[in-house]
Motif scaffolding. Structure first.
Motif, mmCIF file in Angstrom:
data_model
loop_
_atom_site.group_PDB
_atom_site.id
_atom_site.type_symbol
_atom_site.label_atom_id
_atom_site.label_comp_id
_atom_site.label_asym_id
_atom_site.label_seq_id
_atom_site.Cartn_x
_atom_site.Cartn_y
_atom_site.Cartn_z
ATOM 1 N N ASN A 185 0.841 -1.195 0.000
ATOM 2 C CA ASN A 185 0.000 0.000 0.000
ATOM 3 C C ASN A 185 0.880 1.251 0.000
ATOM 4 O O ASN A 185 1.617 1.510 0.938
ATOM 5 C CB ASN A 185 -0.912 -0.026 1.232
ATOM 6 C CG ASN A 185 -1.904 1.121 1.216
ATOM 7 O OD1 ASN A 185 -1.962 1.900 0.271
ATOM 8 N ND2 ASN A 185 -2.692 1.211 2.264
ATOM 9 N N THR A 186 0.806 2.034 -1.080
ATOM 10 C CA THR A 186 1.602 3.263 -1.171
ATOM 11 C C THR A 186 0.739 4.496 -0.928
ATOM 12 O O THR A 186 1.230 5.609 -1.055
ATOM 13 C CB THR A 186 2.276 3.372 -2.551
ATOM 14 O OG1 THR A 186 1.264 3.380 -3.555
ATOM 15 C CG2 THR A 186 3.242 2.221 -2.767
ATOM 16 N N LYS A 187 -0.527 4.281 -0.614
ATOM 17 C CA LYS A 187 -1.425 5.391 -0.349
ATOM 18 C C LYS A 187 -1.043 6.019 0.997
ATOM 19 O O LYS A 187 -0.913 5.320 2.001
ATOM 20 C CB LYS A 187 -2.863 4.872 -0.312
ATOM 21 C CG LYS A 187 -3.897 5.941 -0.212
ATOM 22 C CD LYS A 187 -5.283 5.337 -0.310
ATOM 23 C CE LYS A 187 -6.322 6.425 -0.223
ATOM 24 N NZ LYS A 187 -7.675 5.858 -0.277
ATOM 25 N N PRO A 188 -0.856 7.352 1.007
ATOM 26 C CA PRO A 188 -0.472 7.982 2.281
ATOM 27 C C PRO A 188 -1.610 7.917 3.301
ATOM 28 O O PRO A 188 -2.783 7.957 2.938
ATOM 29 C CB PRO A 188 -0.173 9.423 1.897
ATOM 30 C CG PRO A 188 -0.896 9.659 0.619
ATOM 31 C CD PRO A 188 -0.993 8.318 -0.054
ATOM 32 N N THR A 189 -1.241 7.826 4.543
ATOM 33 C CA THR A 189 -2.243 7.854 5.601
ATOM 34 C C THR A 189 -2.581 9.311 5.910
ATOM 35 O O THR A 189 -1.871 10.236 5.492
ATOM 36 C CB THR A 189 -1.707 7.185 6.874
ATOM 37 O OG1 THR A 189 -0.624 7.980 7.388
ATOM 38 C CG2 THR A 189 -1.233 5.761 6.615
ATOM 39 N N ALA A 190 -3.649 9.499 6.648
ATOM 40 C CA ALA A 190 -4.019 10.849 7.065
ATOM 41 C C ALA A 190 -2.890 11.479 7.877
ATOM 42 O O ALA A 190 -2.591 12.665 7.723
ATOM 43 C CB ALA A 190 -5.317 10.817 7.874
ATOM 44 N N THR A 191 -2.236 10.689 8.709
ATOM 45 C CA THR A 191 -1.120 11.205 9.510
ATOM 46 C C THR A 191 0.029 11.649 8.616
ATOM 47 O O THR A 191 0.612 12.718 8.832
ATOM 48 C CB THR A 191 -0.631 10.145 10.517
ATOM 49 O OG1 THR A 191 -1.724 9.816 11.386
ATOM 50 C CG2 THR A 191 0.536 10.640 11.328
ATOM 51 N N ASP A 192 0.339 10.852 7.591
ATOM 52 C CA ASP A 192 1.400 11.234 6.652
ATOM 53 C C ASP A 192 1.070 12.552 5.957
ATOM 54 O O ASP A 192 1.912 13.438 5.850
ATOM 55 C CB ASP A 192 1.592 10.154 5.576
ATOM 56 C CG ASP A 192 2.128 8.849 6.124
ATOM 57 O OD1 ASP A 192 2.789 8.856 7.188
ATOM 58 O OD2 ASP A 192 1.886 7.805 5.469
ATOM 59 N N TYR A 206 -1.007 14.884 6.985
ATOM 60 C CA TYR A 206 -1.010 15.945 7.995
ATOM 61 C C TYR A 206 0.411 16.436 8.259
ATOM 62 O O TYR A 206 0.675 17.636 8.273
ATOM 63 C CB TYR A 206 -1.646 15.416 9.286
ATOM 64 C CG TYR A 206 -1.724 16.431 10.395
ATOM 65 C CD1 TYR A 206 -2.871 17.201 10.560
ATOM 66 C CD2 TYR A 206 -0.670 16.618 11.287
ATOM 67 C CE1 TYR A 206 -2.963 18.126 11.577
ATOM 68 C CE2 TYR A 206 -0.750 17.555 12.299
ATOM 69 C CZ TYR A 206 -1.898 18.301 12.446
ATOM 70 O OH TYR A 206 -1.969 19.223 13.456
ATOM 71 N N LEU A 207 1.320 15.506 8.463
ATOM 72 C CA LEU A 207 2.715 15.869 8.738
ATOM 73 C C LEU A 207 3.348 16.588 7.547
ATOM 74 O O LEU A 207 4.114 17.545 7.732
ATOM 75 C CB LEU A 207 3.521 14.632 9.128
ATOM 76 C CG LEU A 207 3.130 13.997 10.462
ATOM 77 C CD1 LEU A 207 3.888 12.700 10.671
ATOM 78 C CD2 LEU A 207 3.339 14.962 11.617
ATOM 79 N N ALA A 208 3.024 16.165 6.340
ATOM 80 C CA ALA A 208 3.553 16.833 5.151
ATOM 81 C C ALA A 208 3.018 18.260 5.054
ATOM 82 O O ALA A 208 3.766 19.197 4.748
ATOM 83 C CB ALA A 208 3.197 16.036 3.895
ATOM 84 N N CYS A 209 1.729 18.421 5.330
ATOM 85 C CA CYS A 209 1.129 19.761 5.301
ATOM 86 C C CYS A 209 1.736 20.641 6.392
ATOM 87 O O CYS A 209 2.038 21.812 6.144
ATOM 88 C CB CYS A 209 -0.372 19.659 5.512
ATOM 89 S SG CYS A 209 -1.324 20.010 4.056
ATOM 90 N N ALA A 210 1.893 20.110 7.578
ATOM 91 C CA ALA A 210 2.476 20.876 8.680
ATOM 92 C C ALA A 210 3.897 21.310 8.332
ATOM 93 O O ALA A 210 4.294 22.452 8.597
ATOM 94 C CB ALA A 210 2.454 20.057 9.968
#
Length: 67
Positions: A2-9, A11-15
């Protein structure tokens, strides 16, 4: 796999992107936003007023209280 980013991933990228933009904004502020301090005119004041208002509006997204 699974290469789909998680919500946490995401979120951290946006932050991280926000932190980069805040750092750049601080650098611009430290340099008078690229303006010659001896040549400031009312147009610059208007620009900064719009930026100031936008910065006031942003916390409302998280705390629900507009200034």
């Amino acid at each position: 796999m699974n290469t789909k980013p998680t919500a946490t991933d995401a979120y951290l990228a946006c932050a991280a992107a926000i932190h980069i933009k805040l750092t750049r904004l601080q650098q611009l502020a430290d340099d008078h936003f690229g303006h010659d301090p001896d040549a400031i005119h009312w147009g610059h004041i208007g620009d900064l007023g719009r930026v100031d208002q936008a910065l006031d509006d942003l916390p409302a997204i998280f705390d629900g209280q507009a200034k």
